[in-house]
Scaffold this active site. Sequence first.
Site, PDB file in Angstrom:
ATOM      1  CE1 TYR A  24     -18.083 -16.019  -3.845  1.00  0.00           C
ATOM      2  CE2 TYR A  24     -16.186 -16.419  -2.423  1.00  0.00           C
ATOM      3  CZ  TYR A  24     -17.367 -16.847  -2.993  1.00  0.00           C
ATOM      4  OH  TYR A  24     -17.841 -18.103  -2.732  1.00  0.00           O
ATOM      5  CG  ASN A  76     -25.137 -13.856  -2.009  1.00  0.00           C
ATOM      6  OD1 ASN A  76     -25.248 -15.074  -1.901  1.00  0.00           O
ATOM      7  ND2 ASN A  76     -24.043 -13.277  -2.476  1.00  0.00           N
ATOM      8  CG  HIS A  82     -24.868 -24.342  -2.227  1.00  0.00           C
ATOM      9  ND1 HIS A  82     -25.181 -23.943  -3.517  1.00  0.00           N
ATOM     10  CD2 HIS A  82     -23.895 -23.480  -1.796  1.00  0.00           C
ATOM     11  CE1 HIS A  82     -24.409 -22.904  -3.850  1.00  0.00           C
ATOM     12  NE2 HIS A  82     -23.620 -22.602  -2.819  1.00  0.00           N
ATOM     13  CG  HIS A 102     -25.556 -16.987  -5.999  1.00  0.00           C
ATOM     14  ND1 HIS A 102     -25.406 -17.320  -4.675  1.00  0.00           N
ATOM     15  CD2 HIS A 102     -26.733 -17.512  -6.394  1.00  0.00           C
ATOM     16  CE1 HIS A 102     -26.455 -18.028  -4.286  1.00  0.00           C
ATOM     17  NE2 HIS A 102     -27.278 -18.157  -5.311  1.00  0.00           N
ATOM     18  NE  ARG A 113     -18.505 -23.127  -3.981  1.00  0.00           N
ATOM     19  CZ  ARG A 113     -18.366 -22.740  -2.700  1.00  0.00           C
ATOM     20  NH1 ARG A 113     -19.351 -22.119  -2.097  1.00  0.00           N
ATOM     21  NH2 ARG A 113     -17.241 -22.943  -2.039  1.00  0.00           N
TER      22      ARG A 113
HETATM   23  C1  DQA Z   1     -22.046 -17.059  -3.174  1.00  0.00           C
HETATM   24  C2  DQA Z   1     -21.798 -18.470  -3.704  1.00  0.00           C
HETATM   25  C3  DQA Z   1     -21.904 -19.508  -2.598  1.00  0.00           C
HETATM   26  O1  DQA Z   1     -21.659 -20.812  -3.113  1.00  0.00           O
HETATM   27  C4  DQA Z   1     -20.898 -19.227  -1.517  1.00  0.00           C
HETATM   28  O2  DQA Z   1     -21.060 -20.148  -0.446  1.00  0.00           O
HETATM   29  C5  DQA Z   1     -20.940 -17.826  -1.029  1.00  0.00           C
HETATM   30  C6  DQA Z   1     -21.134 -16.755  -1.992  1.00  0.00           C
HETATM   31  C7  DQA Z   1     -21.815 -15.976  -4.237  1.00  0.00           C
HETATM   32  O3  DQA Z   1     -22.238 -14.845  -4.021  1.00  0.00           O
HETATM   33  O4  DQA Z   1     -21.170 -16.249  -5.269  1.00  0.00           O
HETATM   34  O5  DQA Z   1     -20.704 -17.560   0.158  1.00  0.00           O
HETATM   35  O6  DQA Z   1     -23.401 -16.967  -2.748  1.00  0.00           O
END
Ligand code: DQA
Length: 146
Positions: A24, A76, A82, A102, A113
Amino acid sequence: MAKKILVIHGPNLDLLGEREVEIYGKLTLDQINDELNKLAKELGAELSIVQLAGEGEIVKKIGSAKKEGFAALLINPAGYTHYSVAIRDAVAAVSIPTVEVHLSNIYAREEFRHTSVIAAVASGQVSGFGLNSYLLGLRAAVGLAK
Ligand code: DQA
């Protein structure tokens, strides 16, 4: 008059900067929000930004978005992406354009995902560009806002 855009960050995004940084990135949620506010100013938009951990809280916030005068939604949904039929239904019910974003490329990660139950009721989705997912998503949301 500035277009009012609602920004919703889902669960665990308050931990950005320390959470799985290899996926991230190092930016904190405050830093992302600062960049969003800067771009919003340039685009003539006004943001209301919330981070909500609970599915019900997110559903409620989306449900009142139109009444509260928002012209578009940037979201987001994080882990709820999911599987949350309730958030999907809220997006479908509120008739304002919605952009799903995302930070990570959800299609390049674990199989669970790869599905977004939100995507089909959103105007579009931006996935995989870190901060730029949010900035591109904001441009799209402002463009769609009436
Ligand atoms: C997310 C991707 C999701 O799968 C994950 O659960 C997140 C962050 C992203 O910003 O990449 O919490 O939404």
